[in-house]
Design a protein around this motif. Structure first.
Motif, PDB file in Angstrom:
ATOM      1  N   GLY A 158       0.813  -1.211   0.000  1.00  0.00           N
ATOM      2  CA  GLY A 158       0.000   0.000   0.000  1.00  0.00           C
ATOM      3  C   GLY A 158       0.842   1.255   0.000  1.00  0.00           C
ATOM      4  N   VAL A 159       1.945   1.219   0.740  1.00  0.00           N
ATOM      5  CA  VAL A 159       2.861   2.355   0.828  1.00  0.00           C
ATOM      6  C   VAL A 159       3.571   2.594  -0.505  1.00  0.00           C
ATOM      7  N   LEU A 160       4.052   1.516  -1.102  1.00  0.00           N
ATOM      8  CA  LEU A 160       4.805   1.631  -2.350  1.00  0.00           C
ATOM      9  C   LEU A 160       3.992   2.350  -3.425  1.00  0.00           C
ATOM     10  N   LYS A 161       2.726   2.038  -3.490  1.00  0.00           N
ATOM     11  CA  LYS A 161       1.853   2.628  -4.514  1.00  0.00           C
ATOM     12  C   LYS A 161       1.665   4.131  -4.322  1.00  0.00           C
ATOM     13  N   ALA A 162       1.962   4.622  -3.128  1.00  0.00           N
ATOM     14  CA  ALA A 162       1.722   6.038  -2.830  1.00  0.00           C
ATOM     15  C   ALA A 162       2.978   6.903  -2.927  1.00  0.00           C
ATOM     16  N   GLN A 163       4.113   6.320  -3.289  1.00  0.00           N
ATOM     17  CA  GLN A 163       5.339   7.115  -3.359  1.00  0.00           C
ATOM     18  C   GLN A 163       5.259   8.164  -4.451  1.00  0.00           C
ATOM     19  N   ARG A 164       5.781   9.356  -4.158  1.00  0.00           N
ATOM     20  CA  ARG A 164       5.844  10.431  -5.144  1.00  0.00           C
ATOM     21  C   ARG A 164       6.942  10.152  -6.173  1.00  0.00           C
ATOM     22  N   LYS A 165       6.871  10.823  -7.282  1.00  0.00           N
ATOM     23  CA  LYS A 165       7.885  10.646  -8.320  1.00  0.00           C
ATOM     24  C   LYS A 165       9.264  11.102  -7.869  1.00  0.00           C
ATOM     25  N   ASP A 166       9.298  12.048  -6.909  1.00  0.00           N
ATOM     26  CA  ASP A 166      10.601  12.545  -6.453  1.00  0.00           C
ATOM     27  C   ASP A 166      11.197  11.694  -5.334  1.00  0.00           C
ATOM     28  N   GLY A 167      10.513  10.615  -4.937  1.00  0.00           N
ATOM     29  CA  GLY A 167      11.047   9.719  -3.911  1.00  0.00           C
ATOM     30  C   GLY A 167      10.427   9.883  -2.549  1.00  0.00           C
TER      31      GLY A 167
END
Length: 357
Positions: free
Chosen positions: A238-247
């Motif tokens: 669930g967390v991985l899917k919410a990461q921003r493009k900048d990290g």
């Protein structure tokens, strides 16, 4: 451009930690924000969790002495005494127990053991009404269970964890999105401005850290271990899917418009979980390592000041609007826990890099 070496990771951990130790030479000094608070509260306890993680990879005697001095200045006690039920008061126990294992002086564990025994004797399992509490208190139960060879600590913490997950507010965990609502105030019908559920970044980070720390401690054959392992894997998905493009991750995981921007503490806790999960073979390195490396590089490049101060740390609170503004040069109400999260992440990443060939 190659990713950071373990020496580079260690150098930035030393830099950020030195900044803090020099700023707070008196470990017993109360912390003033809107009022005075003793420095054995949860915010400082999280810092010392990170410091002990750093000490494990960089055994500098100053770190150990600084932690022991903190415990001694507080007489190895809890903010509201041995009959407190508040997980924020119990967080210091994680560090006290770890320091006891390094030097078995009984005074270091008397208060925290008496407190947890008091909680268990009550039969009450609904104390953790907010998900931060899971990280503050659950690893204490796990540590006591291991130290005393007593599975009752494991059983009780599972009951408390299960209550928060499945019953509090109708259950604070949402299996659909694989994320946790911070407390009953944010369970639907509550919505973010964009119509999504409110998943607070750092709150979910606390659950990540709790699961990491508990799984590190409990035996392989502990009867509820498989539940924690699955919950950890699901949450990290669930967390991985919410990461921003900048990290980085936003303060609101599913609403990038609500107090948008970088945030260090949730980001660091998620990276802690990713590094640990890869190290343990629980997370697929091909999937998670790119996210881990991007996130760590973002923290180092964008959050760390030349002085060692950490920027983009959301102040204390329970939701996106709290502890604002969050900026590069913004000093949060408490500087300690943000550094603790960063030290946990970096120390675990260091172990991963140590295994590289």
């Amino acid at each position: 451009m190659p990713f950071a070496s373990k020496q580079q990771v260690l150098e930035v951990l030393r830099s950020t930690n030195t900044y803090f130790m020099e700023k707070w030479p008196d470990t017993g000094k109360p912390i003033y924000t809107t009022r005075w608070r003793p420095s054995n509260i949860w915010t400082r306890a999280v810092y010392y969790e990170g410091l002990m993680a750093l000490y494990a990879i960089d055994p500098d005697r100053r770190y150990y002495d600084y932690a022991v001095d903190w415990g001694t200045k507080h007489q190895w006690g809890l903010r509201n005494g041995v009959e407190t039920r508040n997980a924020d008061d119990q967080a210091c126990g994680q560090v006290y127990l770890e320091l006891y294992e390094l030097d078995k002086q009984e005074e270091r564990i008397l208060a925290i053991k008496k407190n947890i025994d008091f909680v268990m004797h009550s039969g009450k399992v609904d104390d953790w009404t907010w998900i931060d509490a899971i990280q503050m208190a659950m690893p204490v139960f796990a540590k006591l269970g291991v130290m005393f060879g007593d599975p009752r600590y494991f059983d009780y913490m599972y009951q408390m964890y299960s209550y928060s997950k499945n019953e509090e507010g109708g259950g604070l965990y949402n299996p659909k999105d694989k994320l946790w609502w911070r407390d009953r105030d944010f369970v639907p019908p509550y919505q973010e401005p964009n119509g999504e559920d409110c998943y607070w970044s750092r709150g979910n980070g606390w659950v990540v850290a709790a699961l990491v720390r508990v799984l590190t401690l409990i035996p392989a054959d502990e009867k509820n271990r498989s539940v924690y392992v699955q919950d950890f894997k699901d949450l990290m998905d669930g967390v991985l899917k919410a990461q921003r493009k900048d990290g980085f991750w936003n303060v609101s995981l599913h609403d990038p418009t609500n107090f948008a921007g970088r945030e260090t503490t949730g980001t660091a806790l998620f990276l802690y979980g990713m590094a640990w999960g890869i190290n343990q073979g629980m997370l697929d390195a091909e999937v998670y390592r790119p996210a881990l490396e991007k996130g760590w590089q973002a923290l180092v490049d964008e959050s760390v000041h030349p002085s060692g101060f950490l920027g983009y740390v959301q102040g204390t609170g329970k939701q996106p609007k709290d502890g604002q503004p969050v900026g590069f040069s913004t000093v949060p109400d408490f500087e300690d826990y943000g550094l603790g999260c960063f030290l946990l992440a970096g120390s675990e990443l260091y172990k991963l890099l140590e295994d590289d060939r």
